[in-house]
Design a protein around this motif. Structure first.
Motif, PDB file in Angstrom:
ATOM      1  N   LYS A 140     -19.359   8.423  14.256  1.00  0.00           N
ATOM      2  CA  LYS A 140     -20.055   7.781  13.138  1.00  0.00           C
ATOM      3  C   LYS A 140     -20.261   8.759  11.982  1.00  0.00           C
ATOM      4  CE  LYS A 140     -22.454   4.577  16.231  1.00  0.00           C
ATOM      5  NZ  LYS A 140     -23.761   4.036  16.703  1.00  0.00           N
ATOM      6  N   VAL A 141     -19.190   9.457  11.634  1.00  0.00           N
ATOM      7  CA  VAL A 141     -19.281  10.428  10.538  1.00  0.00           C
ATOM      8  C   VAL A 141     -19.505   9.689   9.229  1.00  0.00           C
ATOM      9  CG1 VAL A 141     -17.834  12.110  11.747  1.00  0.00           C
ATOM     10  CG2 VAL A 141     -16.775  10.493  10.161  1.00  0.00           C
ATOM     11  N   ASP A 142     -19.913  10.450   8.228  1.00  0.00           N
ATOM     12  CA  ASP A 142     -20.209   9.844   6.929  1.00  0.00           C
ATOM     13  C   ASP A 142     -18.964   9.683   6.063  1.00  0.00           C
ATOM     14  OD1 ASP A 142     -23.202   9.691   7.067  1.00  0.00           O
ATOM     15  OD2 ASP A 142     -22.961  11.843   7.384  1.00  0.00           O
ATOM     16  N   ALA A 143     -17.913  10.472   6.333  1.00  0.00           N
ATOM     17  CA  ALA A 143     -16.671  10.358   5.553  1.00  0.00           C
ATOM     18  C   ALA A 143     -15.561  11.109   6.282  1.00  0.00           C
ATOM     19  CB  ALA A 143     -16.851  10.923   4.142  1.00  0.00           C
ATOM     20  N   VAL A 144     -14.324  10.752   5.951  1.00  0.00           N
ATOM     21  CA  VAL A 144     -13.140  11.493   6.385  1.00  0.00           C
ATOM     22  C   VAL A 144     -12.499  12.086   5.146  1.00  0.00           C
ATOM     23  CG1 VAL A 144     -10.806  11.290   7.337  1.00  0.00           C
ATOM     24  CG2 VAL A 144     -12.716  10.150   8.463  1.00  0.00           C
ATOM     25  N   VAL A 145     -12.183  13.386   5.203  1.00  0.00           N
ATOM     26  CA  VAL A 145     -11.583  14.081   4.064  1.00  0.00           C
ATOM     27  C   VAL A 145     -10.188  14.556   4.445  1.00  0.00           C
ATOM     28  CG1 VAL A 145     -11.751  16.051   2.508  1.00  0.00           C
ATOM     29  CG2 VAL A 145     -13.812  14.813   3.163  1.00  0.00           C
ATOM     30  N   LEU A 146      -9.198  14.250   3.600  1.00  0.00           N
ATOM     31  CA  LEU A 146      -7.803  14.634   3.821  1.00  0.00           C
ATOM     32  C   LEU A 146      -7.374  15.564   2.696  1.00  0.00           C
ATOM     33  CD1 LEU A 146      -6.418  11.090   4.710  1.00  0.00           C
ATOM     34  CD2 LEU A 146      -7.306  12.837   6.271  1.00  0.00           C
ATOM     35  N   THR A 147      -6.886  16.767   3.059  1.00  0.00           N
ATOM     36  CA  THR A 147      -6.628  17.794   2.051  1.00  0.00           C
ATOM     37  C   THR A 147      -5.159  17.882   1.634  1.00  0.00           C
ATOM     38  OG1 THR A 147      -6.402  19.509   3.756  1.00  0.00           O
ATOM     39  CG2 THR A 147      -8.599  19.160   2.832  1.00  0.00           C
ATOM     40  N   GLY A 148      -4.454  16.748   1.627  1.00  0.00           N
ATOM     41  CA  GLY A 148      -3.114  16.712   1.062  1.00  0.00           C
ATOM     42  C   GLY A 148      -1.991  16.695   2.078  1.00  0.00           C
ATOM     43  N   ASP A 149      -0.789  16.318   1.586  1.00  0.00           N
ATOM     44  CA  ASP A 149       0.410  16.168   2.418  1.00  0.00           C
ATOM     45  C   ASP A 149       0.158  15.205   3.571  1.00  0.00           C
ATOM     46  OD1 ASP A 149       1.787  17.809   0.744  1.00  0.00           O
ATOM     47  OD2 ASP A 149       2.007  19.477   2.137  1.00  0.00           O
ATOM     48  N   VAL A 150      -0.363  14.042   3.226  1.00  0.00           N
ATOM     49  CA  VAL A 150      -0.555  12.982   4.215  1.00  0.00           C
ATOM     50  C   VAL A 150       0.797  12.545   4.764  1.00  0.00           C
ATOM     51  CG1 VAL A 150      -1.246  10.569   4.504  1.00  0.00           C
ATOM     52  CG2 VAL A 150      -2.742  12.159   3.282  1.00  0.00           C
ATOM     53  N   VAL A 178     -25.172  15.661   6.298  1.00  0.00           N
ATOM     54  CA  VAL A 178     -23.970  14.843   6.138  1.00  0.00           C
ATOM     55  C   VAL A 178     -22.876  15.418   7.027  1.00  0.00           C
ATOM     56  CG1 VAL A 178     -22.133  14.157   4.543  1.00  0.00           C
ATOM     57  CG2 VAL A 178     -24.524  14.114   3.788  1.00  0.00           C
ATOM     58  N   GLU A 179     -22.225  14.557   7.810  1.00  0.00           N
ATOM     59  CA  GLU A 179     -21.128  14.989   8.667  1.00  0.00           C
ATOM     60  C   GLU A 179     -19.817  14.379   8.176  1.00  0.00           C
ATOM     61  OE1 GLU A 179     -22.770  16.273  13.006  1.00  0.00           O
ATOM     62  OE2 GLU A 179     -22.094  14.189  12.776  1.00  0.00           O
ATOM     63  N   VAL A 180     -18.833  15.268   8.014  1.00  0.00           N
ATOM     64  CA  VAL A 180     -17.529  14.874   7.508  1.00  0.00           C
ATOM     65  C   VAL A 180     -16.473  15.319   8.505  1.00  0.00           C
ATOM     66  CG1 VAL A 180     -15.845  15.291   5.674  1.00  0.00           C
ATOM     67  CG2 VAL A 180     -18.255  15.014   5.101  1.00  0.00           C
ATOM     68  N   LEU A 181     -15.501  14.454   8.797  1.00  0.00           N
ATOM     69  CA  LEU A 181     -14.355  14.855   9.608  1.00  0.00           C
ATOM     70  C   LEU A 181     -13.210  15.170   8.654  1.00  0.00           C
ATOM     71  CD1 LEU A 181     -13.827  15.206  12.630  1.00  0.00           C
ATOM     72  CD2 LEU A 181     -12.628  13.022  12.590  1.00  0.00           C
ATOM     73  N   CYS A 182     -12.729  16.407   8.711  1.00  0.00           N
ATOM     74  CA  CYS A 182     -11.741  16.875   7.731  1.00  0.00           C
ATOM     75  C   CYS A 182     -10.453  17.293   8.431  1.00  0.00           C
ATOM     76  CB  CYS A 182     -12.316  18.063   6.948  1.00  0.00           C
ATOM     77  SG  CYS A 182     -11.136  18.835   5.818  1.00  0.00           S
ATOM     78  N   THR A 183      -9.341  16.884   7.868  1.00  0.00           N
ATOM     79  CA  THR A 183      -8.051  17.373   8.337  1.00  0.00           C
ATOM     80  C   THR A 183      -7.102  17.431   7.153  1.00  0.00           C
ATOM     81  OG1 THR A 183      -6.343  17.126  10.037  1.00  0.00           O
ATOM     82  CG2 THR A 183      -7.069  15.115   8.944  1.00  0.00           C
ATOM     83  N   GLY A 184      -6.003  18.136   7.343  1.00  0.00           N
ATOM     84  CA  GLY A 184      -5.021  18.276   6.269  1.00  0.00           C
ATOM     85  C   GLY A 184      -3.616  18.209   6.812  1.00  0.00           C
TER      86      GLY A 184
END
Length: 431
Positions: free
Chosen positions: A47-57, A4-10
């Protein structure tokens, strides 16, 4: 299980803008909004499986609508591409991110842990559970207790678990959800994706991997280094993370040795060469548009006094470029020494000898009472200035820490060197 590939930023902080960018370089591409659009495009292209945002959008409630439009546009593009978004609320958006997500009303956008209660969302892939995301959100701007006290989600031995949390790691007195490394290790997850700290990096490399993706765009000179989202790969037995350098602004601190530089022009040449070399050899410049370094000058040079008096001239005039990257010095700290034999000068009486003795003592970490008194008085003066009400806004916006005693030592040393150089020059002029 399938990878599983996730693109993560915060810490997107939509609505804010990077500081200290000269007007000639500034523009829409420098904004967090623009970098968020790049993050969305990167997620779709990969074509990642999800994007994860770790707060303070978003940054503050008074910037709600500016943040709303940019965030909604990105979420809709991701939804059209079949990519879900998983988010938690941080201290800055605790009161309005839930409302923003409700207003956007896209089924693939998931806020975890609303109301300060742990919640799980499961990513499905190939008709089966691929990854559990366990998340917790701020429900108010300040929380002094650990969110791990309320973690009660069941262990899932057959499916990887990834924790998503906006928190202050290993800062027990913090008002921003303090957690400890041991608390994170006690939970059976494959890795932790954290928000709150803007400087990116892996904080725990061992199991479970713990990553602060940081803000995708650097926002002030304290957020040094390359920024961008992280590609997180999750499998049944491990989790890996790789930064994608999409940030268009880079702040950093560069040390330049200007030993033997005879004058301001020679110093400027050394600085320019060092900065261009740093950009060329040490930075990923795929998206980088502006490099804004803090330069610290070291070494012994006859130009010491001229540097102290004219360093701002170098800041203003030393704009250069390396490839497509604009280089503009953010500030210069003069930590050079005059080209003086202190031992020889100290052998005598009067202010010149006193200053030479003082500098020798400071360089050697001496504990003589009169020298300690000079440092103590300087330290007290710096603390009074730091606490002055006139600087309240600066302390809030730039997170300026209390001046330390070693800061006072450096200040006394620099002023003593300038004064010694000036007195010696006056004596030479009288000959």
């Amino acid at each position: 299980m399938e990878m599983v590939e996730v693109l993560c930023t915060g810490d997107l902080h939509l609505g804010r803008h990077p500081t200290r960018i000269p007007d000639r370089l500034d523009g829409p591409s420098m904004s967090p909004r623009s970098v968020w659009q790049d993050v969305v495009r990167e997620a779709i292209d990969r074509k990642v499986d999800a994007v994860v945002l770790t707060g303070d959008v978003a940054d503050r409630e008074n910037r709600y609508f500016e943040a709303y439009g940019a965030f909604e546009a990105g979420v809709i593009d991701l939804d059209d591409a079949g990519i879900p978004v998983v988010a938690v609320a941080g201290n800055h958006d605790s009161e309005f991110l839930p409302r923003m997500i409700d207003d956007i009303d896209v089924d693939s956008l998931h806020l975890l842990g609303k109301g300060g209660t742990w919640e799980r969302w499961t990513l499905q892939k190939g008709g089966a559970a691929a990854v559990h995301f366990d998340g917790w959100s701020f429900d108010r701007p300040h929380i002094s207790s650990s969110p791990m006290d309320g973690y009660d989600l069941p262990e899932a031995p057959d499916v990887p678990q990834v924790g998503v949390l906006h928190a202050d790691l290993n800062s027990p007195r913090s008002e921003y959800a303090p957690v400890t490394s041991s608390e994170l290790k006690d939970v059976p997850v494959s890795g932790w994706l954290l928000g709150h700290i803007h400087v990116p990096g892996v904080r725990i490399e061992s199991d479970p991997l713990t990553l602060y993706p940081g803000s995708p765009q650097a926002l002030d000179p304290g957020e040094q280094g390359v920024h961008g989202p992280w590609l997180v790969s999750v499998s049944s037995d491990k989790i890996d993370a790789e930064q994608l350098p999409l940030g268009t602004v880079c702040y950093d601190e560069i040390q330049v040795d200007v030993t033997d530089a005879e004058d301001l022009q020679a110093v400027g040449s050394k600085i320019s060469t060092a900065l261009q070399k740093h950009v060329q050899e040490d930075l990923e410049t795929r998206k980088l548009a502006a490099f804004l370094p803090r330069v610290r000058l070291t070494g012994r040079t006859p130009a010491h006094t001229e540097l102290v008096e004219e360093s701002q001239t170098l800041v203003e005039q030393l704009a250069t470029k390396q490839g497509s990257v604009n280089i503009q010095i953010e500030s210069i700290t003069v930590d050079t020494h005059p080209d003086i034999d202190l031992e020889a000068v100290a052998d005598g009486e009067g202010p010149v000898s006193y200053l030479a003795d003082l500098l020798i003592a400071l360089e050697n970490g001496g504990s003589d009472g009169q020298y300690n008194q000079a440092v103590d008085e300087a330290h007290e003066a710096m603390q009074r200035a730091h606490s002055a009400s006139a600087y309240d806004l600066l302390r809030r916006e730039a997170d300026v820490g209390q001046p330390r005693r070693e800061d006072a030592v450096k200040a006394v040393e620099q002023e003593a060197r300038v004064l010694l150089d000036t007195l010696l020059q006056q004596k030479e002029d009288q000959l």
